[in-house]
Design a protein around this motif. Structure first.
Motif, PDB file in Angstrom:
ATOM      1  N   PHE A 138       7.073  -1.984 -11.586  1.00  0.00           N
ATOM      2  CA  PHE A 138       6.585  -0.728 -12.159  1.00  0.00           C
ATOM      3  C   PHE A 138       6.113   0.224 -11.069  1.00  0.00           C
ATOM      4  N   ASP A 139       6.159   1.528 -11.400  1.00  0.00           N
ATOM      5  CA  ASP A 139       5.674   2.555 -10.486  1.00  0.00           C
ATOM      6  C   ASP A 139       4.154   2.463 -10.382  1.00  0.00           C
ATOM      7  N   LYS A 140       3.642   2.507  -9.144  1.00  0.00           N
ATOM      8  CA  LYS A 140       2.200   2.595  -8.985  1.00  0.00           C
ATOM      9  C   LYS A 140       1.698   3.926  -9.541  1.00  0.00           C
ATOM     10  N   ARG A 141       0.482   3.948 -10.036  1.00  0.00           N
ATOM     11  CA  ARG A 141      -0.045   5.180 -10.614  1.00  0.00           C
ATOM     12  C   ARG A 141      -0.115   6.320  -9.599  1.00  0.00           C
ATOM     13  N   ILE A 142      -0.159   5.989  -8.317  1.00  0.00           N
ATOM     14  CA  ILE A 142      -0.227   7.046  -7.300  1.00  0.00           C
ATOM     15  C   ILE A 142       1.152   7.454  -6.798  1.00  0.00           C
ATOM     16  N   ALA A 143       2.207   6.861  -7.321  1.00  0.00           N
ATOM     17  CA  ALA A 143       3.561   7.213  -6.874  1.00  0.00           C
ATOM     18  C   ALA A 143       3.893   8.643  -7.279  1.00  0.00           C
ATOM     19  N   GLY A 144       4.197   9.474  -6.290  1.00  0.00           N
ATOM     20  CA  GLY A 144       4.606  10.848  -6.562  1.00  0.00           C
ATOM     21  C   GLY A 144       3.496  11.772  -7.019  1.00  0.00           C
ATOM     22  N   PRO A 197       9.029   8.647  -0.400  1.00  0.00           N
ATOM     23  CA  PRO A 197       9.883   9.659   0.233  1.00  0.00           C
ATOM     24  C   PRO A 197      10.033   9.511   1.740  1.00  0.00           C
ATOM     25  N   ARG A 198       8.962   9.158   2.444  1.00  0.00           N
ATOM     26  CA  ARG A 198       9.071   9.106   3.905  1.00  0.00           C
ATOM     27  C   ARG A 198       9.816   7.865   4.389  1.00  0.00           C
ATOM     28  N   LEU A 199       9.986   6.866   3.525  1.00  0.00           N
ATOM     29  CA  LEU A 199      10.729   5.671   3.898  1.00  0.00           C
ATOM     30  C   LEU A 199      11.513   5.185   2.676  1.00  0.00           C
ATOM     31  N   PRO A 200      12.711   5.775   2.460  1.00  0.00           N
ATOM     32  CA  PRO A 200      13.481   5.432   1.264  1.00  0.00           C
ATOM     33  C   PRO A 200      14.154   4.057   1.377  1.00  0.00           C
ATOM     34  N   ALA A 201      13.356   3.023   1.200  1.00  0.00           N
ATOM     35  CA  ALA A 201      13.859   1.651   1.157  1.00  0.00           C
ATOM     36  C   ALA A 201      13.523   1.095  -0.220  1.00  0.00           C
ATOM     37  N   HIS A 202      14.257   0.109  -0.666  1.00  0.00           N
ATOM     38  CA  HIS A 202      14.140  -0.355  -2.049  1.00  0.00           C
ATOM     39  C   HIS A 202      14.039  -1.881  -2.091  1.00  0.00           C
ATOM     40  N   THR A 203      13.087  -2.409  -1.350  1.00  0.00           N
ATOM     41  CA  THR A 203      12.975  -3.865  -1.266  1.00  0.00           C
ATOM     42  C   THR A 203      12.527  -4.466  -2.584  1.00  0.00           C
ATOM     43  N   GLY A 204      11.716  -3.763  -3.368  1.00  0.00           N
ATOM     44  CA  GLY A 204      11.317  -4.286  -4.673  1.00  0.00           C
ATOM     45  C   GLY A 204      12.513  -4.524  -5.576  1.00  0.00           C
ATOM     46  N   ARG A 205      13.440  -3.586  -5.552  1.00  0.00           N
ATOM     47  CA  ARG A 205      14.665  -3.744  -6.343  1.00  0.00           C
ATOM     48  C   ARG A 205      15.501  -4.896  -5.802  1.00  0.00           C
ATOM     49  N   ALA A 206      15.635  -4.978  -4.476  1.00  0.00           N
ATOM     50  CA  ALA A 206      16.409  -6.073  -3.884  1.00  0.00           C
ATOM     51  C   ALA A 206      15.789  -7.428  -4.215  1.00  0.00           C
ATOM     52  N   LEU A 207      14.460  -7.500  -4.189  1.00  0.00           N
ATOM     53  CA  LEU A 207      13.795  -8.754  -4.512  1.00  0.00           C
ATOM     54  C   LEU A 207      13.984  -9.107  -5.986  1.00  0.00           C
ATOM     55  N   ALA A 208      13.943  -8.100  -6.863  1.00  0.00           N
ATOM     56  CA  ALA A 208      14.178  -8.353  -8.286  1.00  0.00           C
ATOM     57  C   ALA A 208      15.578  -8.916  -8.513  1.00  0.00           C
ATOM     58  N   HIS A 209      16.566  -8.389  -7.791  1.00  0.00           N
ATOM     59  CA  HIS A 209      17.936  -8.893  -7.928  1.00  0.00           C
ATOM     60  C   HIS A 209      18.049 -10.308  -7.369  1.00  0.00           C
ATOM     61  N   TRP A 210      17.350 -10.569  -6.263  1.00  0.00           N
ATOM     62  CA  TRP A 210      17.359 -11.928  -5.709  1.00  0.00           C
ATOM     63  C   TRP A 210      16.720 -12.901  -6.695  1.00  0.00           C
ATOM     64  N   SER A 231       0.825  -1.208   0.000  1.00  0.00           N
ATOM     65  CA  SER A 231       0.000   0.000   0.000  1.00  0.00           C
ATOM     66  C   SER A 231       0.860   1.260   0.000  1.00  0.00           C
ATOM     67  N   GLY A 232       0.240   2.371  -0.376  1.00  0.00           N
ATOM     68  CA  GLY A 232       0.935   3.650  -0.388  1.00  0.00           C
ATOM     69  C   GLY A 232       1.467   3.999  -1.762  1.00  0.00           C
ATOM     70  N   PRO A 233       2.002   5.215  -1.903  1.00  0.00           N
ATOM     71  CA  PRO A 233       2.482   5.701  -3.209  1.00  0.00           C
ATOM     72  C   PRO A 233       3.874   5.177  -3.552  1.00  0.00           C
ATOM     73  N   LEU A 234       4.005   3.871  -3.653  1.00  0.00           N
ATOM     74  CA  LEU A 234       5.314   3.262  -3.873  1.00  0.00           C
ATOM     75  C   LEU A 234       5.748   3.375  -5.333  1.00  0.00           C
ATOM     76  N   ASP A 235       7.044   3.587  -5.524  1.00  0.00           N
ATOM     77  CA  ASP A 235       7.586   3.510  -6.872  1.00  0.00           C
ATOM     78  C   ASP A 235       7.933   2.061  -7.181  1.00  0.00           C
ATOM     79  N   ARG A 236       8.560   1.853  -8.314  1.00  0.00           N
ATOM     80  CA  ARG A 236       8.838   0.486  -8.768  1.00  0.00           C
ATOM     81  C   ARG A 236       9.771  -0.276  -7.828  1.00  0.00           C
ATOM     82  N   ASP A 237      10.568   0.445  -7.050  1.00  0.00           N
ATOM     83  CA  ASP A 237      11.490  -0.200  -6.117  1.00  0.00           C
ATOM     84  C   ASP A 237      10.870  -0.408  -4.738  1.00  0.00           C
ATOM     85  N   TRP A 238       9.568  -0.083  -4.624  1.00  0.00           N
ATOM     86  CA  TRP A 238       8.810  -0.182  -3.372  1.00  0.00           C
ATOM     87  C   TRP A 238       9.338   0.820  -2.341  1.00  0.00           C
ATOM     88  N   SER A 239       9.669   1.993  -2.843  1.00  0.00           N
ATOM     89  CA  SER A 239      10.176   3.066  -2.007  1.00  0.00           C
ATOM     90  C   SER A 239       9.237   4.258  -2.088  1.00  0.00           C
TER      91      SER A 239
END
Length: 312
Positions: free
Chosen positions: A82-88, A58-71, A48-56
């Motif tokens: 992909f970026d959620k339509r509500i991201a940013g 502004p209030r919590l700059p973590a990038h678990t989506g990117r880490a999971l993609a690399h795993w 949930s929330g306005p996550l970008d493609r990396d699941w990050s």
């Protein structure tokens, strides 16, 4: 004596940016992470929330989506995230409805099937948290589902349970009554109730977020969705994974008998499937959030890897 040449370091496949049309031709952007070998290609859907493609966000700059993609890449599974339509976005007129957000997932699945990186591969839909719930609405277009931290009950019930767990006995009555009033206002389309003097500020902020005009329709449509009723209708292989150190969404005490999929337990994982060294009983909201950041490595995801290898 002949010199020994240095060992060849194999470079990871290079990711690339893509764009595709989402629900009602809304423009979406994402990243394709190729992988060598393997017979599966994943589409990743964030929480949930306005996550970008990396699941990050502004209030919590973590990038678990990117880490999971690399795993996944290291398991031979390429991916599209992909970026959620509500991201940013701060556009109050943006269509953030359930139809729009689940439609974006269907569009991402269609886009993935057209990618050269996914040629001759089957599609694994991976949803996290709220993204797991929405992925169930798009399951018909995937070949398998991996649901990470799937809510084990409807959102309204889960919110009430989470809030109750964080309240002291002296705070329980007014705060639970306020939350109940907020949820009923959402269901019935009434204005937000006024908080009394004993209602805690974090709960007022939660209510404000739930009733934000730009996402109110989405919250109303998802508030009482039953994930177990939805997953019982999934016709493709499905696994549900929960972290043993997750204080947001946890494995229920009893899995419904109608569930015919696979349950994966990750004992050291927190909500975003990073490794949590502390005891679950010692975690509160602030300490749990610290474990979501990039400095924390992913948990032991070998049960997920083993399940992927069983897929035919």
């Amino acid at each position: 004596m002949m010199p020994v040449p240095p060992a060849q370091v194999q470079e990871a496949p290079t990711p690339r940016e893509v764009a595709f049309d989402g629900f009602n031709r809304f423009p979406l952007k994402g990243t394709v992470q190729p992988a060598e070998g393997g017979s599966w290609f994943a589409v990743l859907v964030g929480d949930s929330g306005p996550l970008d493609r990396d699941w990050s966000q502004p209030r919590l700059p973590a990038h678990t989506g990117r880490a999971l993609a690399h795993w996944l890449r290291d398991q031979g599974v390429g991916s599209l995230r992909f970026d959620k339509r509500i991201a940013g976005s701060r556009d109050p007129k943006l269509n953030a409805s359930l139809d729009a957000q689940s439609g974006d997932i269907l569009a991402a699945l269609a886009a993935a099937r057209a990618l050269p990186e996914a040629r001759n591969r089957r599609i694994l839909l991976v949803g996290h948290g709220e993204g797991a719930l929405l992925s169930l609405l798009a399951a018909r277009e995937a070949d398998a589902l991996l649901l990470l931290a799937m809510p084990s009950q409807p959102m309204g019930k889960a919110l009430a349970e989470q809030v109750a767990l964080q309240l002291h006995a002296s705070q329980a009555a007014p705060n639970r009554a306020y939350l109940d009033a907020v949820l009923q206002a959402i269901r019935s389309g009434r204005p937000a109730p006024a908080p009394g003097p004993d209602v805690l500020p974090p709960l007022v902020r939660l209510a404000k977020g739930l009733m934000a005009p730009e996402t109110l329709d989405f919250v109303r449509d998802t508030l009482d969705l039953d994930p177990w009723a939805m997953v019982a209708r999934v016709a493709v292989p499905v696994a549900v994974a929960w972290g043993g150190k997750d204080i947001q969404t946890w494995k229920p005490a009893q899995i419904p008998a109608a569930f015919r999929g696979t349950v994966l337990d990750l004992p050291d994982a927190n909500h975003v499937f990073r490794r949590e060294p502390g005891a679950r009983s010692e975690l509160d909201g602030a300490r749990a959030l610290e474990g979501y950041r990039d400095e924390r490595p992913l948990a032991d995801l070998s049960p997920i890897s083993a399940w992927i290898r069983t897929l035919k």
